[in-house]
Design an enzyme around this catalytic site. Sequence first.
Site, PDB file in Angstrom:
ATOM      1  N   ASP A   1      62.420  69.396  48.945  1.00  0.00           N
ATOM      2  CA  ASP A   1      63.047  68.518  47.895  1.00  0.00           C
ATOM      3  C   ASP A   1      61.706  68.811  46.992  1.00  0.00           C
ATOM      4  O   ASP A   1      62.025  68.630  45.312  1.00  0.00           O
ATOM      5  CB  ASP A   1      62.026  67.744  48.659  1.00  0.00           C
ATOM      6  CG  ASP A   1      63.581  66.665  49.610  1.00  0.00           C
ATOM      7  OD1 ASP A   1      64.739  67.021  48.672  1.00  0.00           O
ATOM      8  OD2 ASP A   1      62.922  66.166  50.122  1.00  0.00           O
TER       9      ASP A   1
ATOM     10  N   MET B   1      61.015  64.804  39.700  1.00  0.00           N
ATOM     11  CA  MET B   1      61.472  63.369  40.527  1.00  0.00           C
ATOM     12  C   MET B   1      60.980  62.447  40.339  1.00  0.00           C
ATOM     13  O   MET B   1      60.683  61.454  40.794  1.00  0.00           O
ATOM     14  CB  MET B   1      62.348  64.112  41.476  1.00  0.00           C
ATOM     15  CG  MET B   1      63.116  65.045  41.793  1.00  0.00           C
ATOM     16  SD  MET B   1      64.517  65.369  40.105  1.00  0.00           S
ATOM     17  CE  MET B   1      64.661  66.540  40.488  1.00  0.00           C
TER      18      MET B   1
ATOM     19  N   ASP C   1      63.554  73.318  45.367  1.00  0.00           N
ATOM     20  CA  ASP C   1      65.056  73.460  45.460  1.00  0.00           C
ATOM     21  C   ASP C   1      64.817  72.665  43.117  1.00  0.00           C
ATOM     22  O   ASP C   1      65.555  73.028  42.827  1.00  0.00           O
ATOM     23  CB  ASP C   1      65.941  72.308  45.886  1.00  0.00           C
ATOM     24  CG  ASP C   1      66.375  72.970  46.651  1.00  0.00           C
ATOM     25  OD1 ASP C   1      65.470  74.621  47.752  1.00  0.00           O
ATOM     26  OD2 ASP C   1      66.284  73.217  48.326  1.00  0.00           O
TER      27      ASP C   1
ATOM     28  N   ALA D   1      67.785  69.740  52.491  1.00  0.00           N
ATOM     29  CA  ALA D   1      66.747  70.200  51.005  1.00  0.00           C
ATOM     30  C   ALA D   1      65.767  70.898  51.000  1.00  0.00           C
ATOM     31  O   ALA D   1      65.662  70.038  52.268  1.00  0.00           O
ATOM     32  CB  ALA D   1      67.385  68.579  50.855  1.00  0.00           C
TER      33      ALA D   1
ATOM     34  N   HIS E   1      62.064  65.316  58.489  1.00  0.00           N
ATOM     35  CA  HIS E   1      61.553  65.011  56.804  1.00  0.00           C
ATOM     36  C   HIS E   1      60.641  65.736  57.612  1.00  0.00           C
ATOM     37  O   HIS E   1      59.548  65.024  58.099  1.00  0.00           O
ATOM     38  CB  HIS E   1      61.578  64.143  56.555  1.00  0.00           C
ATOM     39  CG  HIS E   1      62.407  62.282  56.960  1.00  0.00           C
ATOM     40  ND1 HIS E   1      63.014  62.070  54.952  1.00  0.00           N
ATOM     41  CD2 HIS E   1      63.385  61.934  57.258  1.00  0.00           C
ATOM     42  CE1 HIS E   1      63.870  61.841  55.223  1.00  0.00           C
ATOM     43  NE2 HIS E   1      63.890  61.328  56.514  1.00  0.00           N
TER      44      HIS E   1
ATOM     45  N   GLY F   1      58.866  68.176  42.800  1.00  0.00           N
ATOM     46  CA  GLY F   1      58.824  67.034  43.407  1.00  0.00           C
ATOM     47  C   GLY F   1      58.026  66.048  42.008  1.00  0.00           C
ATOM     48  O   GLY F   1      58.581  65.038  41.990  1.00  0.00           O
ATOM     49  N   GLY F   2      57.363  66.504  41.487  1.00  0.00           N
ATOM     50  CA  GLY F   2      57.298  66.078  39.668  1.00  0.00           C
ATOM     51  C   GLY F   2      57.538  66.027  39.371  1.00  0.00           C
ATOM     52  O   GLY F   2      57.934  65.067  38.354  1.00  0.00           O
TER      53      GLY F   2
ATOM     54  N   TYR G   1      66.933  59.484  48.637  1.00  0.00           N
ATOM     55  CA  TYR G   1      65.808  59.522  49.294  1.00  0.00           C
ATOM     56  C   TYR G   1      64.569  58.568  48.195  1.00  0.00           C
ATOM     57  O   TYR G   1      64.272  59.197  47.439  1.00  0.00           O
ATOM     58  CB  TYR G   1      65.055  59.791  50.248  1.00  0.00           C
ATOM     59  CG  TYR G   1      65.136  59.929  52.081  1.00  0.00           C
ATOM     60  CD1 TYR G   1      65.395  58.496  52.390  1.00  0.00           C
ATOM     61  CD2 TYR G   1      66.342  60.179  52.188  1.00  0.00           C
ATOM     62  CE1 TYR G   1      65.186  58.671  53.829  1.00  0.00           C
ATOM     63  CE2 TYR G   1      66.846  60.096  54.153  1.00  0.00           C
ATOM     64  CZ  TYR G   1      66.222  59.321  54.047  1.00  0.00           C
ATOM     65  OH  TYR G   1      66.965  59.180  56.125  1.00  0.00           O
TER      66      TYR G   1
ATOM     67  N   ASP H   1      37.076  83.549  51.971  1.00  0.00           N
ATOM     68  CA  ASP H   1      38.143  82.133  51.091  1.00  0.00           C
ATOM     69  C   ASP H   1      39.181  81.802  51.841  1.00  0.00           C
ATOM     70  O   ASP H   1      40.219  82.294  52.279  1.00  0.00           O
ATOM     71  CB  ASP H   1      38.124  82.272  50.081  1.00  0.00           C
ATOM     72  CG  ASP H   1      38.560  81.742  48.489  1.00  0.00           C
ATOM     73  OD1 ASP H   1      38.726  80.302  49.513  1.00  0.00           O
ATOM     74  OD2 ASP H   1      38.998  81.793  47.744  1.00  0.00           O
TER      75      ASP H   1
END
Length: 674
Positions: free
Chosen positions: A320, A329, A323, A318, A456, A326-327, A404, A605
Amino acid sequence: MPHPLAILSEEETNIAREVVLAAHPSTVIDFREIYLWEPPKDQLQEFLALEHAGRLSPTTPRPPRQALCQYDVIGGDRIPSYEESVVDVGSRRRTHHEVVAKQHHAALTLNEFDVLVEKCFASPLFQQALSDFDLPAGFEVVIEPWPYGGRDHADPNRRFFQGLCFARDTTKNNPDANFYSFPLPVIPVIDALTSEIIRVDRPATGGKGEALDAQTFSRDIIGHCKSSDYVPELLPQGTRKDLKPLNVVQPDGPSFRVTDESLVEWQKWRFRVAFNPREGATIHDVWYDGRSVMYRLAISEMTVPYADPRPPFHRKQAFDFGDGGGGNMANNLSIGCDCLGVIKYFDAMATGPDGRPQKLPNAICLHEQDGGIGWKHSNWRTGRAVVTRNRELVVQFIITLANYEYVFAYKFDQAGGITVEARATGILNVVNIDANKTSDYGTVVSGGVLAQNHQHLFCVRMDPAIDGARNSVHIEESHPVPLNPATNPHGNLYRVQSTPVPRAAALDAAPHLNRVVKMINPHKRNPISQNPVAYKFTPLATQTLLADPRSIQAQRAQFAQHHVWVTGYRDHEFYAGGRYTLQSQVEADGVADAVKRGDVVEDADVVVWSCFGITHNPRVEDWPVMPVETFQLSIRPSDFFTENPALDVPSDRNGSSVVVGGGGGGSCCKPAHL
């Protein structure tokens, strides 16, 4: 007007939606995401410079407010097309439009989760697979949606989705009964284009020494499994009864303040908090005591590859953030549980399939916490000890991805340091194993339950602005010097060596050399040490990706093969694993490609990416729910100040502390004889 970094309002989201709909008449639009398209850096820097100088006015030009709209176009005789548009919400016009290349797939949505579950239970193919074994009375099938993983080379370039299956004991009359205790060896696969279950994979259930496709289970598929619950009301012995309350009390309120909905000021810190559906909480325009430290800070990506070679587990990997987002979920954080003390919550915004905004309440929490001793010294001659506590300001969000949970926190301290913390908890992703067998691919954590070995791997993206936008990166190492009569006659000398990184590069941690990454401003030197002002971090010496470099797992997660990447800045190049990770076979437009450009990163930069992670070979103590595993990336000032910046922190005694059994102690800061 909203700040250029503020998340899109409901009104702005609806405007972007209407512009997209108008651009695609006579078709059906299925929206995936609508969120802020951050302004180009050169425009935003001009605005921020005026803001910090106190020269903003109602007529000050602002970067345009733009929205990134991701959606499927459905209609006519053509195959649905995944497309992206950038909409200027002020002028109500589309400024950019792209039909995403056919080799890429859009991130998953929660709506697709529901479709998978619905289609599975309606599928004769799936029902036939379930009929091959018997479930005890009172058990029902639960389907856990999961990304398909990296497509095999023989797979067609179609959008697939799969489900991991379990059984839940309904006789407990509790919807939170732990269904992961009863894994089923069936994995339905759906073709997202046709919404049809195209096959049901039957993974192996064998143990050590058996073939990769060994299946020896009987019709009694979960008879060798046992119940393992974690919710308090289902624990056989209940919860502990000897634990007294420990409360965080702030009678005078917090020391931070939040204005303009996103501007946080605390002690000498000043920064903005934002949120997007992919990265979750992001930190912007970070200053300490009137000096610039960081332009942008975020969790860029994480991948979780599994090490079980038995098909179809070889695809089990995965991304996370890429896919599914994160936001998307993010949890609704609970007062008194996820965050303690006096708390400020920030709401976020998600997008429904119709493109309308949906509020995500309490997606981020802001609070203060005690981080132990900040600094201390005892003068044994006078008996006086001066000690301060290390108070931290925490910006935290938590995401749940199927089994998780991940807890992410940005922690600011009073000595000018920033810590990015990642914690993993939740429930192991498990599969069925035959009774009385063990496996080379993981640990049996309960009867019939195999927790597979996996990793992870996280990546933090830092866009430094150390006293200005033009920075360099130096690698500092400490090397032993051989004993010699001229320079090291007693053999105790070691030399500190600093090497600039001239062009974009990847490098790894080296604990034996005390390798440190310094982000410096080459134009400004500390008046005392004469060293360039800097912020530094020590790369976490965790294991990098273990999959063979030739494997699809490794090719699609090249970012996880080194601890540090240094690249030149480009607008919207935010994602270590590339813009599109779903079903990818190779990482595209990620940090590996950015390094290949060979950008000059001296006095430039520059962007620095730090990768670290957990090689998780499960233990029985991780079951049925895993104690948190914690990793911290510490970003600290190095010759940025002229003394300890926390020298002026009060050393007051905590007024609510008491001594058990009588007695007492002196003040933290007053001499013992006073």
